[in-house]
Design an enzyme around this catalytic site. Structure first.
Site, PDB file in Angstrom:
ATOM      1  N   ARG A   1       1.072  -0.897  -0.114  1.00 31.96           N
ATOM      2  CA  ARG A   1      -0.331  -0.066  -0.001  1.00 31.96           C
ATOM      3  C   ARG A   1       0.616   0.926   0.141  1.00 31.96           C
ATOM      4  O   ARG A   1       0.418   1.756  -0.732  1.00 31.96           O
ATOM      5  CB  ARG A   1      -1.274  -0.165   1.505  1.00 31.96           C
ATOM      6  CG  ARG A   1      -1.913  -1.306   0.878  1.00 31.96           C
ATOM      7  CD  ARG A   1      -2.430  -1.142  -0.277  1.00 31.96           C
ATOM      8  NE  ARG A   1      -3.964  -2.440  -0.024  1.00 31.96           N
ATOM      9  CZ  ARG A   1      -5.019  -2.523  -1.152  1.00 31.96           C
ATOM     10  NH1 ARG A   1      -3.549  -2.044  -2.562  1.00 31.96           N
ATOM     11  NH2 ARG A   1      -5.378  -3.484  -1.042  1.00 31.96           N
TER      12      ARG A   1
ATOM     13  N   SER B   1     -12.691 -11.219  -1.790  1.00 28.79           N
ATOM     14  CA  SER B   1     -12.016 -10.186  -1.889  1.00 28.79           C
ATOM     15  C   SER B   1     -10.973 -10.182  -2.154  1.00 28.79           C
ATOM     16  O   SER B   1     -10.198 -10.251  -0.865  1.00 28.79           O
ATOM     17  CB  SER B   1     -12.342  -8.778  -0.298  1.00 28.79           C
ATOM     18  OG  SER B   1     -11.775  -8.227  -0.800  1.00 28.79           O
TER      19      SER B   1
HETATM   20  N1  ARG Z   1      -5.780  -7.795   6.157  1.00 25.13           N
HETATM   21  C1  ARG Z   1      -5.018  -8.018   5.826  1.00 25.13           C
HETATM   22  C2  ARG Z   1      -4.288  -6.879   5.754  1.00 25.13           C
HETATM   23  O1  ARG Z   1      -5.067  -5.820   6.331  1.00 25.13           O
HETATM   24  C3  ARG Z   1      -5.105  -7.638   3.351  1.00 25.13           C
HETATM   25  C4  ARG Z   1      -6.031  -7.145   3.387  1.00 25.13           C
HETATM   26  C5  ARG Z   1      -6.954  -7.175   1.777  1.00 25.13           C
HETATM   27  N2  ARG Z   1      -7.215  -6.727   1.812  1.00 25.13           N
HETATM   28  C6  ARG Z   1      -8.163  -6.386   0.351  1.00 25.13           C
HETATM   29  N3  ARG Z   1      -8.386  -6.205  -0.649  1.00 25.13           N
HETATM   30  N4  ARG Z   1      -8.541  -8.364   0.420  1.00 25.13           N
HETATM   31  O2  ARG Z   1      -3.168  -6.477   5.262  1.00 25.13           O
END
Ligand code: ARG
Length: 419
Positions: free
Chosen positions: A94, A173
């Site tokens: 990110r 997702s």
């Molecule tokens: N829970 C994980 C994190 O916060 C994965 C997030 C996954 N994001 C998604 N858009 N499916 O890093």
């Protein structure tokens, strides 16, 4: 002239709807940006979809090298794991996406950046915090956080606006990059429900994995994996091959009830064969070459580092400071680690290093030991000194020896009065 907005674009339902929604709501030109972080995607299809949705420009940047060098490798050095389980693949990606959004926005003269993160997750925090730390003049727009549409409502919106959606039958997702694949929602929202086989793409079910164990040998130089089975490889290629090999042997699935930053507990499933294998090997090598004092202190540093990364504070000065400490420890973390993989299991079975602190002559129980056992006696005498004193004090308390008895005190006071 219309305002320009740079949108981080994956080509999925959310971000495709975002393009149209931003155009309508802000009367803006939307520029889409897709980063190649090693996710297994058809980038030409994403570009075509962006164009069809009405974006004025589309950027596709290959950021794999930067991702691996500046994000993944520091995480290997930090044995980066959130709550001891999650190797941070999404969390590491990110801030890099945010950084590139800012770069494109500045180059294109955009006044805002946008992303498709929801208001319930960690990703919004990681994106917003990084963008605002890098360029406070840029506005951050998160349409999904604002519009409050359900998935079905988004599908209706897409249909009404002629947005072409990737035919996807996935109920999950998904977010993925070279370091791992994050799978959430759908049936996984019940933490008591075993993830169905359909959730997995990188890892073979253990029962279908080879019946003979696989071995791999990782060679580290100053904490960075450089060779695989003796062959020198670029880091991207090395990670790809370990993902493939460990995945084939059923290694890499994580099932985690995770504490999100916003306080929600969420059930998360991951595939991260290379991350689990490389970190396990790296940790093992550190155990061979670092002193126990370094290891104990680094352990706390690792937890703090992983928390900062998970919680979106990649740009926090403390993270840089912790990285400096970690880098210093890595100077001696060179050597080879042999890992055995078998039907979902992973175990380090051998390690060597020119910096090893392991001394066979000290450890051996054979005759040629150089360790002077007599010196242990004095050591034990001093090592247990305070414990012995404390135990003595405790036993005196229970026998009432060293307590001033309140009753006795009172009776003395009474005695004085009666005089
Ligand atoms: N829970 C994980 C994190 O916060 C994965 C997030 C996954 N994001 C998604 N858009 N499916 O890093």
């Amino acid at each position: 002239m219309k305002e320009k907005i740079v949108l981080a674009y994956s080509g999925g339902l959310d971000t495709s709807v975002c393009v149209k929604w931003l155009q309508e709501k802000y009367d803006a030109e939307v520029i889409t940006l897709t980063l190649d972080l090693g996710q297994r995607e058809e980038f030409s299809e994403i570009a075509a979809r962006s164009k069809a949705t009405g974006a004025v420009k589309h950027f596709q940047l290959d950021a794999k090298e930067e991702y691996v060098t500046n994000y993944v490798m520091p995480s290997v050095a930090a044995n980066g794991m959130y709550q001891g389980k999650y190797p941070l693949a999404t969390a590491l990606g990110r801030p890099l996406i945010a950084t590139k959004m800012v770069e494109v926005a500045e180059a294109e003269g955009a006044t805002a950046v946008a992303h498709g993160c929801t208001g319930k997750g960690n990703d919004q925090v990681r994106m917003d915090v990084t963008v605002r730390a890098m360029d406070p003049s840029l506005r951050v727009i998160a349409p999904v956080r604002e519009w409050n549409m359900s998935r079905d409502q988004e599908l209706v919106y897409a249909k009404e606006h002629g947005i072409k959606i990737k035919p996807s039958n996935s109920v999950f997702s998904i977010d993925q990059n070279l370091w791992g694949r994050s799978i959430e929602s759908g049936p996984l929202e019940d933490p008591d429900f075993e993830p169905p086989v359909a959730a997995f793409e990188w890892v073979t079910q253990p029962r279908d994995a080879p019946d003979t164990p696989g071995y791999l040998e990782l060679g580290f130089a100053e904490g960075v994996p450089k060779t695989l089975d003796g062959e020198e490889l670029g880091e991207i290629e090395l990670i790809k091959r370990v993902n493939q090999f460990a995945g084939k042997h059923g290694v890499g699935i994580i099932d985690h009830v995770e504490d999100r930053l916003v306080g929600i507990k969420s059930r998360e499933v991951y595939e991260a064969p290379a991350a689990l294998t490389i970190i396990e090997a790296h940790r093992d090598l550190e155990q061979l070459v670092l002193t126990r004092h370094e290891l104990a202190f680094k352990n706390g540093v690792e937890r703090e580092w992983s928390w900062l990364v998970y919680s979106g504070l990649w740009m926090e000065p403390l993270r840089f400071a912790l990285d400096s400490f970690i880098r210093t420890t890595q100077r001696r973390v060179s050597g080879n680690v042999r890992v055995k993989l078998y039907k979902g299991g992973l175990r380090v079975v051998g390690r060597t290093s020119k910096n090893s602190l392991y001394r066979p002559k000290l450890s051996t129980y054979q005759k040629d030991s150089t360790f002077d056992q007599a010196s242990a006696v004095g050591f034990i005498e001093l090592w247990g000194l305070q414990s012995r004193i404390a135990a003595k004090v405790a036993s005196e308390i229970t026998r009432g020896k060293n307590v001033e008895h309140p009753k006795r005190k009172q009776s003395q006071a009474l005695k004085q009065k009666s005089k």
